[in-house]
Design a protein around this motif. Structure first.
Motif, short mmCIF file in Angstrom:
data_model
loop_
_atom_site.label_atom_id
_atom_site.label_comp_id
_atom_site.label_asym_id
_atom_site.label_seq_id
_atom_site.Cartn_x
_atom_site.Cartn_y
_atom_site.Cartn_z
N PHE A 39 -2.83 0.31 -4.17
CA PHE A 39 -2.67 -1.02 -3.44
C PHE A 39 -2.12 -2.01 -4.59
CE2 PHE A 39 -6.80 -0.91 -5.33
CZ PHE A 39 -7.09 -2.06 -5.77
N LEU B 288 -5.94 -0.66 4.00
CA LEU B 288 -6.12 0.46 3.49
C LEU B 288 -7.72 1.22 3.78
CD1 LEU B 288 -7.04 1.69 0.46
CD2 LEU B 288 -8.49 -0.28 -0.25
N LEU C 100 -4.82 -6.20 4.29
CA LEU C 100 -4.36 -5.35 3.42
C LEU C 100 -5.69 -4.45 3.29
CD1 LEU C 100 -2.73 -3.67 0.96
CD2 LEU C 100 -3.47 -5.48 -0.56
N SER D 142 -4.46 0.43 -8.64
CA SER D 142 -3.68 -0.58 -8.13
C SER D 142 -2.54 -0.83 -9.03
CB SER D 142 -4.64 -1.78 -8.48
OG SER D 142 -5.00 -2.21 -9.62
N LEU E 238 0.84 -1.08 -0.05
CA LEU E 238 -0.07 0.01 0.01
C LEU E 238 0.95 0.97 -0.01
CD1 LEU E 238 -2.95 0.73 0.16
CD2 LEU E 238 -2.57 1.05 2.58
#
Length: 255
Positions: A23, A39, A35, A59, A10
């Motif tokens: 991410f 986030l 994760l 991403s 991240l």
């Protein structure tokens, strides 16, 4: 700030009042619980930062945007509480996106499945490439997209969500998603996508930050019950994942 671990990465970069949150995970940018938790916390933190007017969510890589929740963790669920906590991961992220106070632009560069569709739907404005097909395949393993449904239906309507959910083995292309309202614009390449995101983000970041905050509230009016609603949906999914049907289906997919 950069966080790189076995359970994904991240990264947040803040420039000119724009926070870009990126991410990543080796398994098609899927989300293990850790994760998702990171986030969620990052969205809350950035939402409180007075130096930030806008968030871009993206991403890693040029292929999949997000493959949804971690398959390995899903298979490992063995109790109702574990199941509820597992599905609460996306519920918490969606609620953080909803309440963080900052408008969120979604950058969807590739295919997205399950919870990833929920992430896209929870963005306030989404730009995508032609490769950004979507699918809700939860029925194929005996569960359903219950946690993300409110966010998806809010964008594409009940009929669109039904079409996407019931046809669980088919991909819907990016232009279908645009027609339904999930994507605002679709581009032929990632370079065109990134150029438009830069233009859009720069414009928005130049506007009155108080007006942006108030607009965020307007866009999400009527979702005040989502903390409870999504928690209830997570409990439903957590129970279903323990069913004999789902356990057998997951074993087949694992093999």
């Amino acid at each position: 700030m950069t966080t790189i671990r076995q359970n994904g990465s991240l990264y947040t970069n803040i420039q000119n009042k724009i926070a870009t949150i990126e991410f990543g995970h080796p398994a098609s940018n899927s989300f293990p619980s850790e994760l998702l938790d990171r986030l969620t916390k990052e969205l809350i933190s950035v939402g409180k930062n007075d130096e930030v007017s806008l968030i871009i969510l993206k991403s890693e890589g040029e292929k999949a945007f997000c493959a949804g929740a971690s398959f390995d963790e899903l298979v490992a669920v063995s109790t109702l509480e574990e199941g509820k906590q597992f599905f609460a991961g996306f519920a918490n992220v969606i609620n953080a996106m909803r309440t963080c106070g900052k408008l969120i632009i979604g950058r969807i560069q590739g295919k997205t499945v399950g919870g990833g569709v929920g992430l896209a739907a929870a963005c306030d404005y989404v730009l995508a490439t032609e490769n950004a097909s979507i699918k809700l395949s939860e029925f194929t393993i005996g569960i359903g997209p219950f946690v993300i449904e409110p966010a998806v239906s809010r964008k594409i309507g009940i009929s669109g969500t039904a079409e996407l959910t019931l046809d669980a083995t088919s991909w819907k292309n990016a232009y279908w998603a645009k027609e339904k309202g999930l994507y605002a614009k679709v581009f032929e390449s990632t370079s065109e996508l990134d150029k438009e995101i830069d233009i859009m983000a720069t414009k928005l970041a130049s506007y009155n930050p108080v007006a942006l905050i108030e607009m965020k509230k307007v866009l999400w009016k009527g979702t005040e019950n989502w903390n409870n609603l999504l928690a209830e949906r997570a409990a439903v999914s957590g129970e279903l994942v323990l069913s004999e049907f789902t356990k057998k289906a997951l074993l087949k997919f694992k093999k």
